[in-house]
Design an enzyme around this catalytic site. Structure first.
Site, PDB file in Angstrom:
ATOM      1  N   LEU A 180       0.827  -1.201   0.000  1.00  0.00           N
ATOM      2  CA  LEU A 180       0.000   0.000   0.000  1.00  0.00           C
ATOM      3  C   LEU A 180       0.868   1.260   0.000  1.00  0.00           C
ATOM      4  O   LEU A 180       0.731   2.117  -0.860  1.00  0.00           O
ATOM      5  CB  LEU A 180      -0.936   0.000   1.218  1.00  0.00           C
ATOM      6  CG  LEU A 180      -1.862   1.206   1.386  1.00  0.00           C
ATOM      7  CD1 LEU A 180      -2.868   1.281   0.236  1.00  0.00           C
ATOM      8  CD2 LEU A 180      -2.588   1.136   2.733  1.00  0.00           C
ATOM      9  N   GLU A 217       0.945   0.059   9.920  1.00  0.00           N
ATOM     10  CA  GLU A 217      -0.515  -0.049   9.727  1.00  0.00           C
ATOM     11  C   GLU A 217      -1.227   1.196  10.259  1.00  0.00           C
ATOM     12  O   GLU A 217      -2.331   1.127  10.805  1.00  0.00           O
ATOM     13  CB  GLU A 217      -1.060  -1.335  10.359  1.00  0.00           C
ATOM     14  CG  GLU A 217      -0.601  -2.560   9.602  1.00  0.00           C
ATOM     15  CD  GLU A 217      -1.558  -3.715   9.686  1.00  0.00           C
ATOM     16  OE1 GLU A 217      -2.786  -3.506   9.807  1.00  0.00           O
ATOM     17  OE2 GLU A 217      -1.078  -4.855   9.602  1.00  0.00           O
ATOM     18  N   TRP A 248       8.330   0.202   2.368  1.00  0.00           N
ATOM     19  CA  TRP A 248       8.061  -0.348   3.701  1.00  0.00           C
ATOM     20  C   TRP A 248       7.266  -1.642   3.611  1.00  0.00           C
ATOM     21  O   TRP A 248       6.355  -1.872   4.413  1.00  0.00           O
ATOM     22  CB  TRP A 248       7.308   0.662   4.587  1.00  0.00           C
ATOM     23  CG  TRP A 248       7.885   2.030   4.645  1.00  0.00           C
ATOM     24  CD1 TRP A 248       7.284   3.198   4.288  1.00  0.00           C
ATOM     25  CD2 TRP A 248       9.209   2.394   5.096  1.00  0.00           C
ATOM     26  NE1 TRP A 248       8.135   4.264   4.477  1.00  0.00           N
ATOM     27  CE2 TRP A 248       9.325   3.797   4.969  1.00  0.00           C
ATOM     28  CE3 TRP A 248      10.303   1.671   5.582  1.00  0.00           C
ATOM     29  CZ2 TRP A 248      10.481   4.491   5.316  1.00  0.00           C
ATOM     30  CZ3 TRP A 248      11.452   2.353   5.927  1.00  0.00           C
ATOM     31  CH2 TRP A 248      11.531   3.748   5.792  1.00  0.00           C
TER      32      TRP A 248
END
Length: 391
Positions: free
Chosen positions: A128, A367, A159
């Site tokens: 993402l 997250e 990442w």
């Protein structure tokens, strides 16, 4: 975990906890320090988890998985993280990477990719974030352009946990730049696809055994049927995924904190100063009590969020964000205090506390940073309040 268990778990969940705890103690903990020192993938942990069908317990039974519920996933991650945070990212990221398929993938796509995941033949990662799109994930620039029966992907993802080790990647890419988040779609990309390469492993403060690398997509041509869900639904799927998987980060943080408390209390009972065990000093007793109290609160919030995930509660967005935010803050505080309790030994690699403190920090960041979690929670609460007024 202490001998005091304030949660009424089912017999199945209790047996799972004991099995994972034994496995973690015997097969994972002995390698944790070396994994950190060498910054190497915890292959021993991976092999042990796969051999015991604990690497991806969330995969539905129809695709060869255990079909375990959200609380079972939390328990597995918590118990592994208690001895090695890097190893706990094997089941955690397998869930993160594959959950978009579970939530929105076609049956054919699920069968093709979830079956090898369940069998332990492949791992999944989640792509993402980008160099210029972290907290603002909707600002991504990776493109996917339709070309007949294929899409061609170009861009950089950053990442990415377990990049280079995982065989499969859920990649979010822009298919319609004019629609911002509504123009993002999700795809499955394979490590072996021509044009997929990886950057050098990041040199990190903690979780050194879990490789974090950039993923480069250079004219990666994939069949159109590898799209997860409909075109333009990728961002919504990504956010739905995070609602569920932020709870796994809470579980990881919870495990790290509990492991730190376990080591600290054992040390206080054994170490003597001024002619008596450190455990006899009231000031240190107060620290231990506060640490345990906060861990208990984090566990309650995490397990509550797992139940909300399993039920699909309307307030899952809030529950997941709250659990992740609170548990990770607790993990950072508890591990820091645990280092303090051991004094100079806590600062030494002779004991695992300094590693646990370093590992705990990332749980406040990935997250979604804990600042972003507070934004997520407040928006969720305010939307609910506004809906209540309208109703």
């Amino acid at each position: 975990m202490s001998s005091f268990d304030y949660f009424t778990l089912s017999e199945e969940h209790r047996m799972l906890r004991e099995a994972v705890r034994d496995l973690a103690r015997d097969r994972i903990a002995p390698h944790a320090a070396d994994v950190d020192e060498q910054a190497r993938f915890p292959q021993e942990a991976h092999d042990a988890l796969v051999a015991n069908d604990l690497h991806a317990v969330h995969v539905p039974e129809e695709f060869g998985g255990a079909g375990a519920d959200a609380l079972a996933s939390v328990i597995v991650i918590e118990e592994v993280a208690r001895v090695c945070a890097s190893s706990s990212l094997i089941p955690a990221v397998n869930k993160l990477g594959s959950l978009p398929l579970v939530l929105a993938g076609s049956e054919a796509l699920k069968k093709r990719y979830l079956a090898p995941l369940a069998a332990g033949d492949a791992m999944f990662s989640y792509c993402l974030s980008e160099p210029g799109a972290g907290s603002d994930a909707a600002g991504m620039t990776t493109r996917a352009v339709r070309d007949g029966d294929h899409y061609v992907l170009n861009g950089v993802k950053r990442w990415i946990t377990n990049a280079g080790v995982s065989e499969y990647y859920t990649v979010m890419a822009v298919t319609d730049p004019s629609r911002r988040s509504g123009g993002i779609s999700a795809f499955v990309v394979e490590k072996s696809d021509p044009g997929v390469t990886f950057g050098a492993p990041e040199k990190k403060l903690g979780i050194k055994g879990s490789p974090t690398r950039e993923v480069y997509l250079d004219n990666v041509r994939i069949p159109a049927d590898r799209m997860i869900g409909d075109e333009g639904t990728g961002f919504a799927t990504a956010m739905r995924t995070l609602d569920h998987t932020r709870i796994t980060i809470a579980a990881q943080a919870l495990g790290i904190a509990q492991g730190a408390l376990d080591h600290a209390t054992a040390y206080l009972r054994e170490r003597k100063q001024f002619g008596k065990p450190l455990a006899d000093f009231q000031g240190l007793q107060f620290m231990v009590a506060d640490m345990a109290m906060k861990i208990s609160a984090a566990r309650a919030l995490t397990y509550q969020a797992a139940a909300a995930s399993e039920r699909g509660d309307a307030d899952l967005t809030y529950q997941g964000a709250a659990a992740k935010c609170f548990a990770s803050d607790v993990a950072m505080e508890v591990t820091t205090d645990a280092v303090q309790l051991l004094g100079g030994y806590g600062y030494s690699r002779e004991y695992p506390l300094e590693r646990m403190m370093r590992d705990a920090k990332i749980t406040q960041i990935y997250e979604g940073t804990n600042q972003i979690q507070r934004v997520v929670m407040s928006r969720s609460l305010l939307r609910a309040a506004d809906t209540g007024k309208r109703n």
